[in-house]
Motif scaffolding. Structure first.
Motif, PDB file in Angstrom:
ATOM      1  N   PRO A 257     -39.891 -23.302  -3.148  1.00  0.00           N
ATOM      2  CA  PRO A 257     -38.610 -22.906  -3.779  1.00  0.00           C
ATOM      3  C   PRO A 257     -37.392 -23.599  -3.180  1.00  0.00           C
ATOM      4  O   PRO A 257     -36.361 -23.725  -3.848  1.00  0.00           O
ATOM      5  N   THR A 347     -36.812 -16.282   1.160  1.00  0.00           N
ATOM      6  CA  THR A 347     -36.969 -17.685   0.779  1.00  0.00           C
ATOM      7  C   THR A 347     -36.136 -18.015  -0.455  1.00  0.00           C
ATOM      8  O   THR A 347     -35.469 -19.062  -0.507  1.00  0.00           O
ATOM      9  N   VAL A 348     -36.154 -17.139  -1.432  1.00  0.00           N
ATOM     10  CA  VAL A 348     -35.364 -17.360  -2.655  1.00  0.00           C
ATOM     11  C   VAL A 348     -33.875 -17.366  -2.330  1.00  0.00           C
ATOM     12  O   VAL A 348     -33.119 -18.226  -2.829  1.00  0.00           O
TER      13      VAL A 348
END
Length: 454
Positions: A257, A347-348
Protein backbone atom coordinates in the motif's frame (compact mmCIF):
# COMPACT_ATOMS: atom_id res chain seq x y z
CA UNK A 1 56.35 -9.45 -2.56
CA UNK A 2 57.54 -9.85 1.02
CA UNK A 3 57.96 -6.09 1.23
CA UNK A 4 54.34 -5.54 0.20
CA UNK A 5 53.13 -8.01 2.83
CA UNK A 6 55.17 -6.29 5.54
CA UNK A 7 53.87 -2.88 4.45
CA UNK A 8 50.27 -4.14 4.42
CA UNK A 9 50.75 -5.61 7.90
CA UNK A 10 52.09 -2.32 9.24
CA UNK A 11 49.21 -0.35 7.72
CA UNK A 12 46.43 -2.71 8.78
CA UNK A 13 47.85 -4.57 11.77
CA UNK A 14 45.02 -3.74 14.16
CA UNK A 15 42.30 -4.50 11.60
CA UNK A 16 43.93 -7.80 10.66
CA UNK A 17 44.03 -8.79 14.32
CA UNK A 18 40.37 -7.79 14.68
CA UNK A 19 39.46 -9.96 11.68
CA UNK A 20 41.52 -12.88 12.99
CA UNK A 21 39.86 -12.56 16.39
CA UNK A 22 36.44 -12.53 14.72
CA UNK A 23 37.28 -15.70 12.77
CA UNK A 24 38.32 -17.47 15.98
CA UNK A 25 35.12 -16.43 17.74
CA UNK A 26 33.02 -17.53 14.75
CA UNK A 27 34.84 -20.88 14.75
CA UNK A 28 33.90 -21.34 18.39
CA UNK A 29 30.31 -20.31 17.63
CA UNK A 30 30.01 -22.70 14.69
CA UNK A 31 31.76 -25.81 16.02
CA UNK A 32 32.04 -25.54 19.80
CA UNK A 33 28.79 -24.05 21.07
CA UNK A 34 25.81 -25.76 22.63
CA UNK A 35 22.81 -23.46 22.44
CA UNK A 36 21.92 -24.31 26.05
CA UNK A 37 25.15 -22.58 27.13
CA UNK A 38 23.74 -19.05 27.25
CA UNK A 39 26.71 -17.38 29.04
CA UNK A 40 29.09 -18.58 26.31
CA UNK A 41 26.65 -17.66 23.54
CA UNK A 42 26.20 -14.19 25.02
CA UNK A 43 29.93 -13.68 25.50
CA UNK A 44 30.77 -14.69 21.94
CA UNK A 45 28.03 -12.47 20.51
CA UNK A 46 29.10 -9.43 22.52
CA UNK A 47 32.72 -9.92 21.46
CA UNK A 48 31.78 -10.32 17.79
CA UNK A 49 29.55 -7.25 17.87
CA UNK A 50 32.34 -5.15 19.36
CA UNK A 51 34.85 -6.43 16.79
CA UNK A 52 32.55 -5.73 13.84
CA UNK A 53 32.00 -2.18 15.11
CA UNK A 54 35.77 -1.60 15.38
CA UNK A 55 36.38 -3.07 11.92
CA UNK A 56 33.92 -0.64 10.36
CA UNK A 57 35.40 2.19 12.40
CA UNK A 58 38.95 1.49 11.16
CA UNK A 59 38.28 0.32 7.60
CA UNK A 60 34.94 1.81 6.52
CA UNK A 61 36.44 3.23 3.30
CA UNK A 62 38.42 0.05 2.51
CA UNK A 63 35.81 -1.89 0.53
CA UNK A 64 38.03 -4.84 -0.38
CA UNK A 65 39.22 -5.39 3.19
CA UNK A 66 35.70 -5.44 4.63
CA UNK A 67 34.34 -7.50 1.72
CA UNK A 68 36.99 -10.22 2.14
CA UNK A 69 36.55 -10.17 5.92
CA UNK A 70 32.78 -10.63 5.60
CA UNK A 71 33.20 -13.53 3.15
CA UNK A 72 35.76 -15.25 5.39
CA UNK A 73 33.51 -14.90 8.43
CA UNK A 74 30.73 -16.65 6.51
CA UNK A 75 32.94 -19.41 5.12
CA UNK A 76 33.84 -20.38 8.69
CA UNK A 77 30.33 -21.90 8.95
CA UNK A 78 30.53 -23.80 5.65
CA UNK A 79 30.86 -27.33 7.08
CA UNK A 80 28.89 -26.77 10.30
CA UNK A 81 25.34 -27.93 10.93
CA UNK A 82 23.18 -25.10 12.36
CA UNK A 83 23.35 -25.11 16.16
CA UNK A 84 20.68 -22.52 17.07
CA UNK A 85 17.90 -23.71 14.79
CA UNK A 86 16.46 -27.03 13.61
CA UNK A 87 14.47 -25.51 10.74
CA UNK A 88 16.98 -26.78 8.18
CA UNK A 89 15.72 -30.34 8.67
CA UNK A 90 12.29 -29.24 7.45
CA UNK A 91 13.88 -27.36 4.54
CA UNK A 92 15.60 -30.53 3.35
CA UNK A 93 12.47 -32.60 4.04
CA UNK A 94 10.39 -30.31 1.81
CA UNK A 95 13.06 -30.39 -0.88
CA UNK A 96 13.16 -34.19 -0.83
CA UNK A 97 9.36 -34.32 -1.09
CA UNK A 98 9.32 -32.11 -4.19
CA UNK A 99 12.20 -34.07 -5.70
CA UNK A 100 10.01 -37.17 -5.37
CA UNK A 101 6.89 -35.48 -6.76
CA UNK A 102 5.15 -34.92 -3.40
CA UNK A 103 3.57 -31.53 -2.68
CA UNK A 104 4.79 -30.25 0.76
CA UNK A 105 1.71 -28.04 1.10
CA UNK A 106 -0.62 -31.05 0.97
CA UNK A 107 1.17 -33.53 3.21
CA UNK A 108 2.00 -33.40 6.91
CA UNK A 109 5.28 -35.09 7.97
CA UNK A 110 3.46 -37.01 10.74
CA UNK A 111 1.30 -38.71 8.10
CA UNK A 112 4.07 -39.30 5.59
CA UNK A 113 6.54 -40.85 8.04
CA UNK A 114 3.98 -43.55 8.84
CA UNK A 115 4.04 -44.76 5.22
CA UNK A 116 6.18 -47.84 4.71
CA UNK A 117 6.96 -46.91 1.11
CA UNK A 118 8.10 -43.32 1.75
CA UNK A 119 10.99 -42.92 -0.69
CA UNK A 120 12.78 -39.80 0.55
CA UNK A 121 16.40 -39.91 1.66
CA UNK A 122 17.26 -39.61 5.36
CA UNK A 123 13.54 -39.53 6.20
CA UNK A 124 13.91 -40.63 9.85
CA UNK A 125 16.81 -38.25 10.55
CA UNK A 126 14.96 -35.31 8.98
CA UNK A 127 11.69 -36.14 10.73
CA UNK A 128 13.32 -36.46 14.15
CA UNK A 129 15.40 -33.34 13.59
CA UNK A 130 12.57 -30.99 12.59
CA UNK A 131 10.75 -31.48 15.89
CA UNK A 132 7.14 -32.30 16.74
CA UNK A 133 5.79 -28.79 16.11
CA UNK A 134 6.95 -28.70 12.49
CA UNK A 135 6.07 -32.36 11.93
CA UNK A 136 2.38 -31.88 12.63
CA UNK A 137 1.85 -28.92 10.29
CA UNK A 138 1.86 -28.34 6.54
CA UNK A 139 4.83 -26.44 5.15
CA UNK A 140 4.63 -22.66 5.56
CA UNK A 141 7.56 -21.79 3.29
CA UNK A 142 6.58 -19.93 0.08
CA UNK A 143 7.20 -21.43 -3.39
CA UNK A 144 10.53 -19.81 -4.26
CA UNK A 145 11.90 -21.02 -0.95
CA UNK A 146 10.72 -24.52 -1.86
CA UNK A 147 12.54 -24.31 -5.19
CA UNK A 148 15.77 -23.47 -3.35
CA UNK A 149 15.23 -26.40 -0.98
CA UNK A 150 14.74 -28.72 -3.95
CA UNK A 151 17.89 -27.51 -5.71
CA UNK A 152 19.82 -28.05 -2.46
CA UNK A 153 18.66 -31.66 -2.20
CA UNK A 154 19.55 -32.32 -5.85
CA UNK A 155 23.03 -30.83 -5.52
CA UNK A 156 23.53 -32.14 -1.98
CA UNK A 157 24.02 -35.68 -3.23
CA UNK A 158 21.67 -37.28 -0.73
CA UNK A 159 23.64 -35.93 2.23
CA UNK A 160 22.14 -33.68 4.91
CA UNK A 161 25.43 -31.79 5.21
CA UNK A 162 25.69 -31.57 1.42
CA UNK A 163 22.26 -29.93 1.24
CA UNK A 164 23.21 -27.60 4.10
CA UNK A 165 26.32 -26.49 2.22
CA UNK A 166 24.33 -25.73 -0.95
CA UNK A 167 21.77 -23.67 1.00
CA UNK A 168 24.56 -21.89 2.86
CA UNK A 169 26.34 -20.93 -0.37
CA UNK A 170 23.01 -19.65 -1.74
CA UNK A 171 22.57 -17.41 1.30
CA UNK A 172 26.17 -16.15 1.04
CA UNK A 173 25.60 -15.23 -2.62
CA UNK A 174 22.39 -13.43 -1.60
CA UNK A 175 24.33 -11.41 0.99
CA UNK A 176 26.86 -10.42 -1.68
CA UNK A 177 23.92 -9.33 -3.84
CA UNK A 178 22.53 -7.23 -0.99
CA UNK A 179 25.94 -5.60 -0.58
CA UNK A 180 26.14 -4.87 -4.33
CA UNK A 181 22.64 -3.43 -4.81
CA UNK A 182 22.64 -1.90 -1.34
CA UNK A 183 25.69 0.22 -2.17
CA UNK A 184 24.14 1.30 -5.45
CA UNK A 185 20.91 2.22 -3.69
CA UNK A 186 22.84 4.18 -1.05
CA UNK A 187 24.42 6.17 -3.88
CA UNK A 188 20.96 6.90 -5.30
CA UNK A 189 19.96 8.20 -1.87
CA UNK A 190 23.18 10.24 -1.50
CA UNK A 191 24.29 8.23 1.52
CA UNK A 192 27.69 6.79 2.43
CA UNK A 193 28.52 3.44 0.81
CA UNK A 194 30.06 2.08 3.98
CA UNK A 195 26.64 1.94 5.65
CA UNK A 196 26.09 -1.35 3.80
CA UNK A 197 28.67 -2.98 6.03
CA UNK A 198 26.47 -2.48 9.08
CA UNK A 199 24.53 -5.29 7.42
CA UNK A 200 27.29 -7.31 5.77
CA UNK A 201 29.49 -7.60 8.87
CA UNK A 202 26.72 -7.73 11.49
CA UNK A 203 27.14 -10.85 13.68
CA UNK A 204 23.38 -11.43 13.84
CA UNK A 205 23.27 -11.56 10.03
CA UNK A 206 26.24 -13.92 9.76
CA UNK A 207 25.14 -16.23 12.59
CA UNK A 208 21.42 -16.44 11.82
CA UNK A 209 21.50 -16.37 8.02
CA UNK A 210 24.73 -18.08 6.98
CA UNK A 211 25.09 -20.05 10.22
CA UNK A 212 21.51 -21.11 10.88
CA UNK A 213 20.18 -21.03 7.31
CA UNK A 214 17.33 -18.57 7.61
CA UNK A 215 16.34 -17.26 4.21
CA UNK A 216 15.68 -13.65 5.15
CA UNK A 217 18.89 -12.86 3.27
CA UNK A 218 17.52 -14.29 0.01
CA UNK A 219 14.26 -12.39 0.49
CA UNK A 220 16.21 -9.20 1.20
CA UNK A 221 18.37 -9.68 -1.89
CA UNK A 222 15.31 -9.60 -4.14
CA UNK A 223 13.76 -6.81 -2.06
CA UNK A 224 16.83 -4.51 -2.22
CA UNK A 225 17.31 -5.31 -5.90
CA UNK A 226 13.69 -4.36 -6.65
CA UNK A 227 13.92 -1.11 -4.65
CA UNK A 228 17.09 -0.22 -6.54
CA UNK A 229 15.29 -0.84 -9.86
CA UNK A 230 12.44 1.36 -8.67
CA UNK A 231 14.95 4.08 -7.76
CA UNK A 232 16.39 3.68 -11.27
CA UNK A 233 12.93 4.27 -12.84
CA UNK A 234 12.59 0.62 -13.93
CA UNK A 235 9.45 -0.18 -12.00
CA UNK A 236 8.08 -2.79 -14.42
CA UNK A 237 11.33 -4.76 -14.16
CA UNK A 238 11.14 -4.35 -10.38
CA UNK A 239 7.67 -5.92 -10.09
CA UNK A 240 8.62 -9.59 -10.73
CA UNK A 241 11.72 -9.16 -8.56
CA UNK A 242 9.55 -7.80 -5.75
CA UNK A 243 7.23 -10.78 -6.24
CA UNK A 244 10.21 -13.13 -5.88
CA UNK A 245 10.99 -11.46 -2.56
CA UNK A 246 7.43 -12.17 -1.40
CA UNK A 247 7.69 -15.74 -2.61
CA UNK A 248 10.71 -16.34 -0.37
CA UNK A 249 9.15 -14.72 2.71
CA UNK A 250 5.74 -13.05 2.79
CA UNK A 251 6.77 -9.96 4.77
CA UNK A 252 7.18 -7.53 1.80
CA UNK A 253 3.43 -7.86 1.10
CA UNK A 254 2.76 -5.46 3.97
CA UNK A 255 4.57 -2.64 2.15
CA UNK A 256 2.52 -2.73 -1.04
CA UNK A 257 0.00 0.00 0.00
CA UNK A 258 2.91 2.38 0.57
CA UNK A 259 3.68 2.57 -3.16
CA UNK A 260 0.43 4.37 -4.00
CA UNK A 261 1.84 7.87 -3.55
CA UNK A 262 5.27 7.02 -4.91
CA UNK A 263 3.98 5.69 -8.24
CA UNK A 264 0.69 7.55 -8.37
CA UNK A 265 -2.64 5.75 -8.47
CA UNK A 266 -2.59 4.55 -12.09
CA UNK A 267 1.01 3.35 -12.16
CA UNK A 268 0.67 1.68 -8.76
CA UNK A 269 -2.28 -0.38 -10.04
CA UNK A 270 -0.13 -1.71 -12.88
CA UNK A 271 2.68 -2.41 -10.41
CA UNK A 272 0.33 -4.37 -8.15
CA UNK A 273 -1.03 -6.35 -11.10
CA UNK A 274 2.50 -7.20 -12.25
CA UNK A 275 3.50 -8.28 -8.74
CA UNK A 276 0.29 -10.32 -8.34
CA UNK A 277 0.64 -12.09 -11.70
CA UNK A 278 4.28 -12.92 -10.94
CA UNK A 279 3.28 -14.37 -7.56
CA UNK A 280 0.54 -16.47 -9.15
CA UNK A 281 2.97 -17.86 -11.74
CA UNK A 282 5.35 -18.92 -8.98
CA UNK A 283 2.47 -20.50 -7.05
CA UNK A 284 0.99 -22.46 -9.97
CA UNK A 285 3.31 -25.51 -9.80
CA UNK A 286 2.18 -26.11 -6.21
CA UNK A 287 -1.50 -25.27 -6.57
CA UNK A 288 -4.30 -27.70 -5.77
CA UNK A 289 -7.86 -27.19 -4.44
CA UNK A 290 -6.74 -27.66 -0.81
CA UNK A 291 -3.55 -25.61 -1.10
CA UNK A 292 -5.06 -22.29 0.00
CA UNK A 293 -6.78 -23.76 3.07
CA UNK A 294 -3.70 -25.68 4.20
CA UNK A 295 -1.29 -22.81 3.65
CA UNK A 296 -3.45 -20.09 5.21
CA UNK A 297 -4.08 -22.34 8.22
CA UNK A 298 -0.35 -22.84 8.76
CA UNK A 299 0.54 -19.17 8.26
CA UNK A 300 -2.31 -18.18 10.57
CA UNK A 301 -0.65 -20.07 13.41
CA UNK A 302 2.05 -17.39 13.54
CA UNK A 303 -0.56 -14.79 14.43
CA UNK A 304 -2.59 -16.83 16.88
CA UNK A 305 -0.57 -19.66 18.46
CA UNK A 306 3.09 -18.81 18.94
CA UNK A 307 4.90 -16.61 21.44
CA UNK A 308 8.59 -15.70 21.42
CA UNK A 309 10.54 -12.54 22.27
CA UNK A 310 7.39 -10.43 22.28
CA UNK A 311 7.29 -6.81 23.41
CA UNK A 312 3.93 -5.11 23.84
CA UNK A 313 2.18 -8.49 23.68
CA UNK A 314 3.89 -9.60 26.90
CA UNK A 315 2.67 -6.46 28.64
CA UNK A 316 -0.89 -7.02 27.40
CA UNK A 317 -0.70 -10.67 28.40
CA UNK A 318 0.52 -9.82 31.91
CA UNK A 319 -2.26 -7.28 32.42
CA UNK A 320 -4.89 -9.61 30.98
CA UNK A 321 -3.93 -12.57 33.16
CA UNK A 322 -3.21 -10.63 36.36
CA UNK A 323 -6.15 -8.22 36.35
CA UNK A 324 -8.80 -9.73 34.07
CA UNK A 325 -8.26 -13.46 34.63
CA UNK A 326 -7.74 -14.00 30.88
CA UNK A 327 -6.74 -17.41 29.55
CA UNK A 328 -3.35 -17.28 27.82
CA UNK A 329 -4.29 -19.52 24.88
CA UNK A 330 -7.46 -17.49 24.19
CA UNK A 331 -5.66 -14.18 24.63
CA UNK A 332 -2.98 -14.93 22.03
CA UNK A 333 -5.64 -15.87 19.44
CA UNK A 334 -7.68 -12.70 20.01
CA UNK A 335 -4.57 -10.55 20.23
CA UNK A 336 -3.32 -11.85 16.89
CA UNK A 337 -6.53 -10.79 15.15
CA UNK A 338 -6.50 -7.30 16.67
CA UNK A 339 -2.79 -6.87 15.96
CA UNK A 340 -3.34 -7.64 12.27
CA UNK A 341 -6.16 -5.07 12.12
CA UNK A 342 -4.02 -2.41 13.82
CA UNK A 343 -1.09 -2.99 11.47
CA UNK A 344 -3.34 -2.82 8.38
CA UNK A 345 -4.96 0.43 9.55
CA UNK A 346 -1.58 1.96 10.44
CA UNK A 347 -0.14 0.96 7.06
CA UNK A 348 -3.02 2.58 5.18
CA UNK A 349 -2.69 5.77 7.24
CA UNK A 350 1.06 5.92 6.65
CA UNK A 351 0.49 5.26 2.94
CA UNK A 352 -1.80 8.28 2.55
CA UNK A 353 -0.62 10.72 5.21
CA UNK A 354 3.15 10.64 4.62
CA UNK A 355 4.96 12.14 1.63
CA UNK A 356 5.97 8.82 0.13
CA UNK A 357 6.63 10.38 -3.30
CA UNK A 358 10.23 10.64 -2.10
CA UNK A 359 12.14 7.32 -2.08
CA UNK A 360 13.87 8.07 1.20
CA UNK A 361 10.53 8.83 2.85
CA UNK A 362 9.04 5.68 1.33
CA UNK A 363 11.76 3.49 2.84
CA UNK A 364 11.35 5.26 6.19
CA UNK A 365 7.62 4.50 5.99
CA UNK A 366 8.45 0.83 5.42
CA UNK A 367 10.68 0.94 8.49
CA UNK A 368 7.85 2.47 10.53
CA UNK A 369 5.32 -0.18 9.45
CA UNK A 370 7.62 -3.11 10.11
CA UNK A 371 8.76 -1.70 13.46
CA UNK A 372 5.14 -1.33 14.57
CA UNK A 373 4.43 -4.89 13.48
CA UNK A 374 7.39 -6.29 15.43
CA UNK A 375 6.66 -4.22 18.54
CA UNK A 376 3.11 -5.58 18.54
CA UNK A 377 3.84 -9.14 17.42
CA UNK A 378 3.67 -12.12 19.76
CA UNK A 379 6.58 -13.73 17.90
CA UNK A 380 9.80 -11.92 17.01
CA UNK A 381 12.56 -14.40 16.27
CA UNK A 382 16.05 -12.82 16.31
CA UNK A 383 16.50 -13.09 12.55
CA UNK A 384 13.31 -11.07 11.95
CA UNK A 385 15.17 -7.96 13.12
CA UNK A 386 17.50 -8.25 10.11
CA UNK A 387 14.83 -6.77 7.81
CA UNK A 388 14.73 -3.67 10.03
CA UNK A 389 18.52 -3.55 9.92
CA UNK A 390 18.50 -3.42 6.11
CA UNK A 391 15.77 -0.78 5.93
CA UNK A 392 17.54 1.27 8.59
CA UNK A 393 20.80 1.67 6.66
CA UNK A 394 18.89 3.56 3.95
CA UNK A 395 17.41 5.99 6.50
CA UNK A 396 18.69 8.20 9.31
CA UNK A 397 17.53 5.78 11.99
CA UNK A 398 19.98 3.48 13.77
CA UNK A 399 17.86 1.76 16.43
CA UNK A 400 17.75 -1.42 14.33
CA UNK A 401 21.53 -1.74 14.74
CA UNK A 402 21.06 -1.54 18.49
CA UNK A 403 18.22 -4.08 18.35
CA UNK A 404 20.36 -6.47 16.29
CA UNK A 405 22.69 -6.49 19.31
CA UNK A 406 20.14 -6.61 22.14
CA UNK A 407 18.05 -9.34 20.52
CA UNK A 408 20.71 -11.80 21.70
CA UNK A 409 19.02 -11.57 25.12
CA UNK A 410 16.10 -13.56 23.71
CA UNK A 411 18.42 -16.54 23.20
CA UNK A 412 18.05 -17.21 26.93
CA UNK A 413 15.03 -19.32 25.99
CA UNK A 414 17.34 -21.80 24.22
CA UNK A 415 19.09 -22.55 27.51
CA UNK A 416 16.24 -24.75 28.73
CA UNK A 417 14.29 -27.57 27.15
CA UNK A 418 10.91 -25.89 27.73
CA UNK A 419 12.03 -22.64 26.01
CA UNK A 420 10.91 -20.63 29.02
CA UNK A 421 11.74 -16.96 28.51
CA UNK A 422 13.36 -14.54 30.93
CA UNK A 423 10.98 -11.59 30.91
CA UNK A 424 13.46 -9.35 32.74
CA UNK A 425 15.89 -9.76 29.84
CA UNK A 426 13.12 -9.12 27.31
CA UNK A 427 12.11 -6.01 29.25
CA UNK A 428 15.67 -4.70 29.06
CA UNK A 429 15.74 -5.44 25.32
CA UNK A 430 12.51 -3.64 24.46
CA UNK A 431 12.79 -0.71 26.85
CA UNK A 432 16.30 0.03 25.56
CA UNK A 433 15.32 -0.20 21.89
CA UNK A 434 12.12 1.84 22.32
CA UNK A 435 13.95 4.47 24.39
CA UNK A 436 16.63 4.80 21.73
CA UNK A 437 13.97 5.09 19.02
CA UNK A 438 12.20 7.84 20.99
CA UNK A 439 15.55 9.62 21.35
CA UNK A 440 16.13 9.42 17.60
CA UNK A 441 12.65 10.71 16.80
CA UNK A 442 13.17 13.55 19.26
CA UNK A 443 16.46 14.57 17.63
CA UNK A 444 15.12 15.65 14.24
CA UNK A 445 14.25 12.50 12.32
CA UNK A 446 16.88 10.16 13.67
CA UNK A 447 19.97 12.34 13.81
CA UNK A 448 22.94 9.98 14.11
CA UNK A 449 24.76 9.62 17.38
CA UNK A 450 28.51 10.12 17.42
CA UNK A 451 28.79 6.39 18.19
CA UNK A 452 27.76 5.55 14.63
CA UNK A 453 29.61 8.43 13.01
CA UNK A 454 33.02 7.24 14.10
Amino acid sequence: MLGKIIKFWKLHKISLLLSLGSILFYLSFAYDLNREDFPKLLGLFIALFFLHYKLIQFQKWNFKFLLISGILFRLVFLLAEPNLSQDFYRFIWDGELIKNGINPYLNVPNDLIAQSNLAILNAKELYDGMGSLSARHFSNYPPLNQIIFTIATFLGGGSVLGSVIVMRLTIILADLGILYFGRKLLQKLNKSNHMSFWYFLNPLVIIELTGNLHFEGVMLFFFVWSIYLIADKKWMAAAPIYAMSIMVKLVPIVFLPLFVKYFGFKKSIFFYIAVGVSCVLLLLPFYSPSFIDNYSETVGLWFSNFEFNAGIYNLVKHIGIEFFDAKAWILVKDYGKWMAIIVIIATVLIAFLRKNQNLGTLITSMLMVLTLYYFLSSTVHPWYVIFLLVLGIFTEYRYAILWSFLVVLSYWAYSNSDYDENFWLLTIEYITVISFLIYEIATKEGKKLDFFKK
